[in-house]
Design a protein around this motif. Structure first.
Motif, PDB file in Angstrom:
ATOM      1  N   ILE A 102       6.930   0.187 -14.376  1.00  0.00           N
ATOM      2  CA  ILE A 102       8.293   0.176 -14.903  1.00  0.00           C
ATOM      3  C   ILE A 102       9.250   0.834 -13.914  1.00  0.00           C
ATOM      4  O   ILE A 102      10.332   0.322 -13.635  1.00  0.00           O
ATOM      5  CB  ILE A 102       8.346   0.880 -16.274  1.00  0.00           C
ATOM      6  CG1 ILE A 102       7.576   0.054 -17.309  1.00  0.00           C
ATOM      7  CG2 ILE A 102       9.779   1.122 -16.722  1.00  0.00           C
ATOM      8  CD1 ILE A 102       7.325   0.761 -18.618  1.00  0.00           C
ATOM      9  N   ALA A 103       8.834   1.972 -13.370  1.00  0.00           N
ATOM     10  CA  ALA A 103       9.691   2.722 -12.453  1.00  0.00           C
ATOM     11  C   ALA A 103       9.997   1.939 -11.180  1.00  0.00           C
ATOM     12  O   ALA A 103      11.098   2.042 -10.635  1.00  0.00           O
ATOM     13  CB  ALA A 103       9.028   4.051 -12.096  1.00  0.00           C
ATOM     14  N   ASP A 104       9.047   1.154 -10.709  1.00  0.00           N
ATOM     15  CA  ASP A 104       9.216   0.416  -9.462  1.00  0.00           C
ATOM     16  C   ASP A 104       9.920  -0.930  -9.638  1.00  0.00           C
ATOM     17  O   ASP A 104      10.235  -1.598  -8.657  1.00  0.00           O
ATOM     18  CB  ASP A 104       7.853   0.181  -8.803  1.00  0.00           C
ATOM     19  CG  ASP A 104       7.223   1.472  -8.307  1.00  0.00           C
ATOM     20  OD1 ASP A 104       7.939   2.489  -8.195  1.00  0.00           O
ATOM     21  OD2 ASP A 104       5.998   1.468  -8.044  1.00  0.00           O
ATOM     22  N   ALA A 105      10.169  -1.336 -10.872  1.00  0.00           N
ATOM     23  CA  ALA A 105      10.738  -2.660 -11.141  1.00  0.00           C
ATOM     24  C   ALA A 105      12.250  -2.709 -10.887  1.00  0.00           C
ATOM     25  O   ALA A 105      12.962  -1.742 -11.139  1.00  0.00           O
ATOM     26  CB  ALA A 105      10.448  -3.067 -12.580  1.00  0.00           C
ATOM     27  N   ASP A 106      12.694  -3.858 -10.407  1.00  0.00           N
ATOM     28  CA  ASP A 106      14.128  -4.140 -10.325  1.00  0.00           C
ATOM     29  C   ASP A 106      14.620  -4.678 -11.659  1.00  0.00           C
ATOM     30  O   ASP A 106      15.756  -4.454 -12.050  1.00  0.00           O
ATOM     31  CB  ASP A 106      14.404  -5.188  -9.235  1.00  0.00           C
ATOM     32  CG  ASP A 106      13.999  -4.707  -7.861  1.00  0.00           C
ATOM     33  OD1 ASP A 106      14.428  -3.602  -7.470  1.00  0.00           O
ATOM     34  OD2 ASP A 106      13.240  -5.425  -7.180  1.00  0.00           O
TER      35      ASP A 106
END
Length: 194
Positions: A112-116
């Motif tokens: 989730i944190a790495d998603a655009d």
């Protein structure tokens, strides 16, 4: 629904080829394979590289033996979509997002944190259903650290009513706001599974 979402642009117009997309599949969503296939179809039609799409599922679904939620995708496409099973105890797979107004750390799955682009997929329930935390419940506490999950799954929280329930929903909504999440896919349960 994906081509004409309520109050939003068509999904395929909201993404670009280089977007890293995380689909967060809340535990217990019925007919998840068909739903995932429809969403992936829209994302790929919008130009997103399938290798940049991650499908995050709960440990509860994996433990229940619900299997891989990608069966409706063509095998060539399914093999390019990352399947990640959330482990709330694996600190290396969690990322610090922010702190709540109360000062509690918000730790969410790194996918989730790495998603655009984040696409939560949840089940729409009435507000009074125990353990239902609104549209952002498909992300938090579902894909949070074990401490947050324990706090939100306590008997006092699950049975909350009135003012306390409002505060719980506000806390979960705050996480959605901090993530800047503008779109949530909500399945309405009914006869036949959806």
């Amino acid at each position: 629904s994906l081509a004409e979402p309520r109050g939003y642009q068509p999904l395929e117009r909201c993404v670009v080829r280089s977007d890293r997309v995380a689909m967060a599949l809340e535990a217990g969503v019925t007919r998840s394979g068909e739903i995932v296939a429809a969403i992936v179809g829209c994302l790929v039609a919008g130009g997103v590289d399938a290798e940049l799409i991650g499908l995050l599922r709960s440990g509860d679904d994996a433990e229940a033996g619900l299997g891989d939620p990608r069966p409706w995708l063509p095998s060539e496409l399914a093999s390019r979509i990352r399947l990640v099973t959330h482990d709330p105890n694996d600190r290396d797979k969690l990322a610090y997002m922010a702190a709540t107004d109360r000062g509690d750390a918000i730790l969410l799955n790194r996918e989730i944190a790495d998603a655009d682009v984040l696409l939560p997929i949840g089940c729409c329930h009435r507000r009074a259903v125990a353990g239902h935390f609104g549209i952002h419940g498909a992300v938090f506490p579902q894909f949070a650290d074990s401490r947050s999950q324990i706090r939100f799954r306590s008997p006092a929280t699950l049975g909350a009513r009135g003012y306390h329930k409002k505060k719980v929903l506000e806390a979960v909504g705050e996480v959605g706001w901090l993530l800047g999440n503008a779109l949530s896919i909500q399945v309405i349960p009914g006869p036949g599974g959806c």
